[in-house]
Enzyme design. Structure first.
Site, PDB file in Angstrom:
ATOM      1  N   LYS A 145       0.834  -1.210   0.000  1.00  0.00           N
ATOM      2  CA  LYS A 145       0.000   0.000   0.000  1.00  0.00           C
ATOM      3  C   LYS A 145       0.866   1.257   0.000  1.00  0.00           C
ATOM      4  O   LYS A 145       0.612   2.200  -0.748  1.00  0.00           O
ATOM      5  CB  LYS A 145      -0.933   0.001   1.218  1.00  0.00           C
ATOM      6  CG  LYS A 145      -1.966   1.112   1.141  1.00  0.00           C
ATOM      7  CD  LYS A 145      -2.907   1.101   2.307  1.00  0.00           C
ATOM      8  CE  LYS A 145      -2.270   1.789   3.510  1.00  0.00           C
ATOM      9  NZ  LYS A 145      -3.186   1.969   4.629  1.00  0.00           N
ATOM     10  N   HIS A 165     -10.960   0.982   3.157  1.00  0.00           N
ATOM     11  CA  HIS A 165     -12.181   1.385   2.462  1.00  0.00           C
ATOM     12  C   HIS A 165     -12.224   0.814   1.045  1.00  0.00           C
ATOM     13  O   HIS A 165     -13.241   0.262   0.617  1.00  0.00           O
ATOM     14  CB  HIS A 165     -12.281   2.917   2.384  1.00  0.00           C
ATOM     15  CG  HIS A 165     -12.374   3.576   3.720  1.00  0.00           C
ATOM     16  ND1 HIS A 165     -13.443   3.387   4.568  1.00  0.00           N
ATOM     17  CD2 HIS A 165     -11.523   4.399   4.375  1.00  0.00           C
ATOM     18  CE1 HIS A 165     -13.253   4.080   5.675  1.00  0.00           C
ATOM     19  NE2 HIS A 165     -12.086   4.697   5.586  1.00  0.00           N
TER      20      HIS A 165
END
Ligand code: SF4
Length: 246
Positions: A145, A165
């Site tokens: 990420k 999310h």
């Protein structure tokens, strides 16, 4: 991730989601700041804390130690002191310094004398997105990420950061399989997302996850993606529609 000029035709379902998302939230400008090392340090600081606290920690760090070389060479406790408002300072300070030392070793091997931030910029710029992503991941403390955030936000390269999310919403929408974890999702998005869609898709999925598709009780009844969602109301609308069309 993909090579620089390889075109990608998105699956119909992704194309429909993209259309609905942009109809709801618009087309945000993608303006990278060309500061990958600042982005890398900022992303490490943002782990397990709020944007407000990590932003404060970043500002204190660059005020106290104005160059990345100074951050690298400072006593660890001085770095930890500078970033204390971001939480986990005793974990993040050595992580940041280790990343800086790793880059410095690579720079010395190449006999490069630019500032460390410029060195990283050029190392990334000369690589295709997939290679740049792998390169960043080889730096200690840099996960999938973080690497994708740096490429997308700081370099304007098409790599999709998958946070909580993006992961939750894309699973519910049926963009990724129910058993695909966040790390695997990076690879899935790289295969199916046209490069020019990556930034918009990322920011809209996060916004949608925060405002509508909450972890608990998603507001499906007000959702602009309802007609394309695999999860809506607990019934697989998308799958039902597919079945009806066969
Ligand atoms: S319909 Fe419900 S589950 Fe699907 S994206 Fe919208 S809020 Fe999330």
């Amino acid at each position: 991730m993909t090579t620089k000029h390889e075109p990608i035709t998105p699956p119909t379902h992704l194309a429909q989601i993209y259309e609905l998302l942009t109809a709801a939230y618009g087309h945000p400008a993608w303006i990278p700041d060309n500061d990958p090392l600042g982005g890398l340090v900022g992303t490490i600081l943002s782990q397990h804390t709020s944007d407000l606290n990590s932003g404060r920690a970043y500002q204190q760090l660059v005020t106290l130690l104005p160059t990345w070389e100074a951050v690298r060479d400072a006593p660890p406790e001085q770095v930890a002191y500078a970033i204390r408002s971001g939480g986990l300072a005793n974990v993040k300070a050595p992580r940041i310094q280790e990343a800086l030392h790793t880059l410095t070793r690579q720079q010395q091997e190449q006999e490069d004398t630019h500032p460390l931030g410029d060195f990283l910029f050029h190392e990334l710029k000369k690589r295709a997105p997939e290679e740049a992503w792998q390169y960043l991941r080889s730096i200690p403390g840099v996960g999938p990420k973080t690497a994708a955030c740096v490429l997308m936000f700081n370099m304007g390269m098409p790599a999709m950061p998958v946070d909580t999310h993006v992961h939750r919403v894309s699973k519910r929408l049926g963009l990724i399989g129910a058993n695909v974890n966040a790390n695997q999702a990076h690879e899935v998005f790289a295969r199916i997302t046209p490069p020019e869609w990556v930034y918009t898709l990322h920011v809209h999925l996060i916004r949608h996850g925060r405002q509508v598709c909450h972890a608990q009780r998603p507001a499906c009844e007000h959702c602009p993606l309802f007609i394309a969602c695999a999860y809506a109301g607990g019934v697989s609308v998308y799958e039902e529609r597919s079945l009806r069309s066969h």
